[in-house]
Design an enzyme around this catalytic site. Structure first.
Site, short mmCIF file in Angstrom:
data_model
loop_
_atom_site.label_atom_id
_atom_site.label_comp_id
_atom_site.label_asym_id
_atom_site.label_seq_id
_atom_site.Cartn_x
_atom_site.Cartn_y
_atom_site.Cartn_z
N THR A 128 0.81 -1.21 0.00
CA THR A 128 0.00 0.00 0.00
C THR A 128 0.85 1.27 0.00
OG1 THR A 128 -1.71 -1.17 1.24
CG2 THR A 128 -1.86 1.22 1.18
N LYS A 151 -1.18 -1.11 -4.03
CA LYS A 151 -2.50 -0.58 -3.68
C LYS A 151 -2.34 0.90 -3.38
CE LYS A 151 -6.19 -0.93 -0.23
NZ LYS A 151 -6.79 -1.75 0.84
N LYS A 153 -3.80 4.46 -2.15
CA LYS A 153 -4.80 5.18 -1.38
C LYS A 153 -5.10 6.51 -2.07
CE LYS A 153 -5.56 2.54 2.29
NZ LYS A 153 -6.92 2.06 2.69
N ASP A 178 -7.81 2.29 -3.57
CA ASP A 178 -8.78 2.35 -2.49
C ASP A 178 -9.11 3.81 -2.25
OD1 ASP A 178 -10.39 2.06 -0.31
OD2 ASP A 178 -8.86 1.19 1.01
N ASP A 228 -16.01 -2.48 0.40
CA ASP A 228 -15.31 -2.62 1.68
C ASP A 228 -16.22 -2.15 2.80
OD1 ASP A 228 -13.63 -2.79 3.83
OD2 ASP A 228 -12.14 -1.37 3.10
N LYS A 250 -12.66 -8.62 5.60
CA LYS A 250 -11.74 -8.25 6.66
C LYS A 250 -12.23 -8.85 7.98
CE LYS A 250 -10.09 -3.78 4.86
NZ LYS A 250 -10.18 -2.30 5.06
N CYS A 278 -6.99 -6.08 5.34
CA CYS A 278 -6.56 -5.98 6.73
C CYS A 278 -6.61 -4.54 7.19
CB CYS A 278 -5.14 -6.52 6.89
SG CYS A 278 -3.86 -5.51 6.07
N ASP A 300 -4.51 -8.46 0.25
CA ASP A 300 -3.97 -7.20 0.77
C ASP A 300 -3.73 -7.38 2.27
OD1 ASP A 300 -3.26 -4.55 1.22
OD2 ASP A 300 -5.35 -3.89 1.41
N ASP A 302 -0.63 -6.58 3.92
CA ASP A 302 0.71 -6.01 4.01
C ASP A 302 0.96 -5.24 5.30
OD1 ASP A 302 -0.99 -3.91 3.44
OD2 ASP A 302 0.40 -2.89 2.10
#
Length: 331
Positions: A128, A151, A153, A178, A228, A250, A278, A300, A302
């Site tokens: 991320t 990933k 943000k 995301d 999500d 999650k 996570c 995901d 990490d």
């Protein structure tokens, strides 16, 4: 015969390497709850992250666990977790500790207890990039360009510039993004066009959970739209059909590995792709997720890679290749 079990509940703070920013704010530490169960000479552990977005706090999770101490120490099972606790992060830490305790008491690894037909294999996890200016995110992408999956943000304004700068800095890297609910329905088409232009594979929670009806008019897209904040448990799936093509499972949302596996089963039965995600936490929180990762299209997990230090022993990462957790850690 009565069970003799001891419960310990601890709040731990783990420093992040630098800082970590999303559309909702910035943090410099990962704040986690650790549950420890001791029974018949065996110890089971679980970790979770109470998340303000879901109106959960460290203090509330600890109070819930300590308030249920008598029932937990009397021998409550995984089937009892959602009855004795009503906060998902507290449920997660206890549920995962119960899985680990059963594995230690029986000498049977969790993957077998969970019904997997073979031993878990290493998986590629996303890495991320925290929300920043386009220039700083491009620099971070260049440093991480050797990783196969990034990933990103995002946060709304400036996202097109961020995506183009990142793609230029990492031309051969797979990208998922995301938005953390930061986009607006009126801007959705333009944002998705920028995703197509930069070969983004998946967009996670583009709109606020209360606005995601706007996704129903999109039709088929080349980009996977992943729920999500809109997807917590099996009860949410009927609301997601026609809007999302994937869900992010999650454990801190489902309330543990038990419900995460049930959600993944139900989602796949209904045609959704699975992403396993996570919160920002240590290897102990990632370990149960590795079980779900065996069936996920996108992984995901990490969290430990973003910390200044991790548990010892922790999960082994070879770049972005994530190995199964060592039994001394969990499972």
């Amino acid at each position: 015969m009565a069970v003799s079990r001891k419960l310990s509940v601890d709040h731990e703070s783990w420093p992040i390497a630098g800082s970590f920013s999303i559309s909702r704010g910035t943090k410099t530490t990962a704040e986690v709850i650790k549950v420890t169960l001791e029974q018949d000479g065996a110890t089971g552990v679980g970790e979770s992250v109470p998340y303000a977005r879901y109106n959960e706090t460290i203090d509330a999770a600890m109070d819930a666990l300590n308030g249920a101490r008598a029932q937990i120490e009397a021998g409550c099972s995984r089937a009892d977790v959602h009855r004795v606790l009503n906060l998902h992060a507290a449920q997660n830490a206890l549920d995962c500790a119960l899985w680990d305790l059963e594995a230690k008491l029986t000498g049977t690894p969790v993957w077998q207890l969970a019904g997997l037909d073979k031993e878990p294999e290493p998986v590629i996890t996303a890495y991320t990039l925290s929300l920043e200016t386009p220039e700083k995110m491009a620099e971070a992408a260049a440093r991480a360009s050797g990783r196969p999956l990034l990933k990103i943000k995002l946060g709304g304004d400036g996202d097109h510039e961020r995506l183009r700068a990142i793609r230029d800095a990492a031309p051969d890297t797979r990208l998922i993004i995301d938005a953390n609910e930061a986009w607006k329905p009126a801007d959705l088409d333009n944002h998705l066009a920028a995703c197509a232009e930069t070969a983004v594979e998946l967009v996670e929670q583009p709109l606020p959970a209360g606005d995601d009806d706007a996704l129903g008019g999109l039709g088929k897209t080349d980009v996977l739209i992943c729920a999500d904040e809109s997807a917590h448990g099996k009860e949410d799936l009927h609301k997601l059909a026609g809007k999302y093509s994937a869900i992010n499972v999650k454990l801190d949302k489902t309330g543990g590995l038990t419900e995460a596996l049930a959600l993944a089963d139900a989602a796949q039965d209904q045609g959704f792709e699975i992403m396993i995600g996570c919160m920002l936490a240590t290897s102990l929180a990632m370990a149960p997720g590795h079980i779900v990762a065996q069936r996920a299209r996108v992984v995901d997990l990490d969290g430990p890679l973003l910390l200044a230090r991790d548990r010892d022993p922790g999960i082994r990462f070879d770049g972005s290749l994530m190995y199964p957790p060592p039994p001394a850690l969990w499972g």
